[in-house]
Design an enzyme around this catalytic site. Structure first.
Site, PDB file in Angstrom:
ATOM      1  N   SER A 129      89.228  48.111  46.806  1.00 17.43           N
ATOM      2  CA  SER A 129      87.904  48.353  47.395  1.00 17.43           C
ATOM      3  C   SER A 129      87.467  47.041  48.043  1.00 17.43           C
ATOM      4  O   SER A 129      88.003  45.971  47.714  1.00 17.43           O
ATOM      5  CB  SER A 129      86.923  48.726  46.277  1.00 17.43           C
ATOM      6  OG  SER A 129      85.591  48.618  46.718  1.00 17.43           O
ATOM      7  N   TYR A 142      83.518  47.522  37.365  1.00 16.92           N
ATOM      8  CA  TYR A 142      84.233  48.134  38.492  1.00 16.92           C
ATOM      9  C   TYR A 142      84.716  47.059  39.473  1.00 16.92           C
ATOM     10  O   TYR A 142      85.886  47.045  39.867  1.00 16.92           O
ATOM     11  CB  TYR A 142      83.331  49.144  39.210  1.00 16.92           C
ATOM     12  CG  TYR A 142      84.006  49.757  40.417  1.00 16.92           C
ATOM     13  CD1 TYR A 142      85.068  50.649  40.257  1.00 16.92           C
ATOM     14  CD2 TYR A 142      83.608  49.440  41.719  1.00 16.92           C
ATOM     15  CE1 TYR A 142      85.710  51.200  41.353  1.00 16.92           C
ATOM     16  CE2 TYR A 142      84.245  49.987  42.818  1.00 16.92           C
ATOM     17  CZ  TYR A 142      85.293  50.876  42.629  1.00 16.92           C
ATOM     18  OH  TYR A 142      85.944  51.420  43.718  1.00 16.92           O
TER      19      TYR A 142
END
Ligand SMILES: NC(=O)c1ccc[n+]([C@@H]2O[C@H](COP(=O)([O-])OP(=O)(O)OC[C@H]3O[C@@H](n4cnc5c(N)ncnc54)[C@H](OP(=O)(O)O)[C@@H]3O)[C@@H](O)[C@H]2O)c1
Length: 248
Positions: A129, A142
């Site tokens: 990401s 995360y």
């Protein structure tokens, strides 16, 4: 040609499966929700094998590799996030996140890199990401998992290049993408998400061209460069405010 795609029951993984099938790949599709995998299989023209399993369990990752070794393209895509202050978020959910985003990706990458390197053939795409380049207050775990994926993927690819191997490891680093991710993570994106189909196609095309770090969209490329140039304390402050806007 055969591709194995984890997290293929929805979102980016499902669209990668569709695109790979259009390119002529037979598929192994992996996730926990069998009904969604069956639905996808029925939509595709090439041969599809379903592996319904929870990848957060080490034994499932090992079984997946043992039963599926003739893979030309491995896509480690399964993953999820969670929103909240670190002292308030649920430990069990975070440990499951670490087991899925990090541990299962690590195991599959190791087993397939060894195998592909021995055959001097194969490509791998790890889905990280844009969060993989920074610290992410309010989504601390995360962001940390995706930092791991970026770092691991770049380092392994470098080793392969130094050994003159034809095997490559790419890493996909998107910003917001319209999938089920935000519902699972309990966030509302503050930026407009890219269509999942666009990200899937871009990522596969770039992987097959041998691109190492894949960042879809002009805005995310700009954020990537801005983050590199900004002092760490400023980028942390910006990350905090952009995360806070995601609160549902
Ligand atoms: N959407 C975004 O904005 C965005 C941005 C950057 C990166 N990403 C990354 O993109 C990847 C795909 O996410 P998405 O956006 O497509 O979200 P999604 O629609 O929620 O898809 C997540 C996929 O991962 C699978 N999965 C989750 N935990 C699993 C487990 N323990 N075992 C097996 N499969 C598991 C899910 O399948 P089951 O639930 O059926 O098991 C599902 O197929 C993730 O790694 C995510 O971090 C997403």
């Amino acid at each position: 040609m055969k591709a194995l795609i984890t997290g293929a029951s929805s979102g980016i993984g499902r669209d990668m499966a569709r695109y790979c099938s259009n390119l002529g790949y037979d598929l192994v599709i992996v996730a926990r929700r069998r009904d969604l995998l069956e639905e996808l299989k029925n939509d595709l023209a090439t041969e599809v094998k379903i592996e319904c399993m929870d990848l957060s369990k080490q034994e499932n990752c090992e079984k997946l590799f043992a039963e599926n070794q003739d893979i030309d393209l491995l896509i480690n895509n399964a993953g999820f996030g969670d929103f909240g202050k670190f002292d308030e978020t649920d430990l069990e959910k975070e440990l499951a996140m670490i087991d899925t985003n990090i541990k299962s990706l690590h195991i599959l990458t190791k087993l397939y890199v060894r195998h592909m390197k021995n055959n001097n053939h194969g490509r791998m795409l790890n889905v990280a990401s844009i969060a993989g380049f920074m610290a992410g207050p309010l989504m601390a775990t995360y962001y940390a998992t995706k930092n791991y994926v970026v770092s691991l993927s770049k380092a392994i690819d470098k080793e392969l290049r130094k050994d003159g191997s034809k095997v490559s490891v790419s890493v996909l680093c998107p910003g917001p993408v319209n999938t089920n991710f935000d519902n699972v993570a309990n966030v509302k994106f503050s930026l407009k998400g890219l269509p999942s189909e666009t990200v899937a196609k871009y990522a596969i095309d770039k992987t097959l061209q041998g691109k190492k770090v894949i960042i879809p969209g002009f805005l995310m490329k700009l954020i990537y460069v801005g983050n590199k140039l900004a002092p760490a304390c400023l980028s942390l402050e910006i990350a905090y405010h952009s995360q806070k806007r995601k609160q549902t």
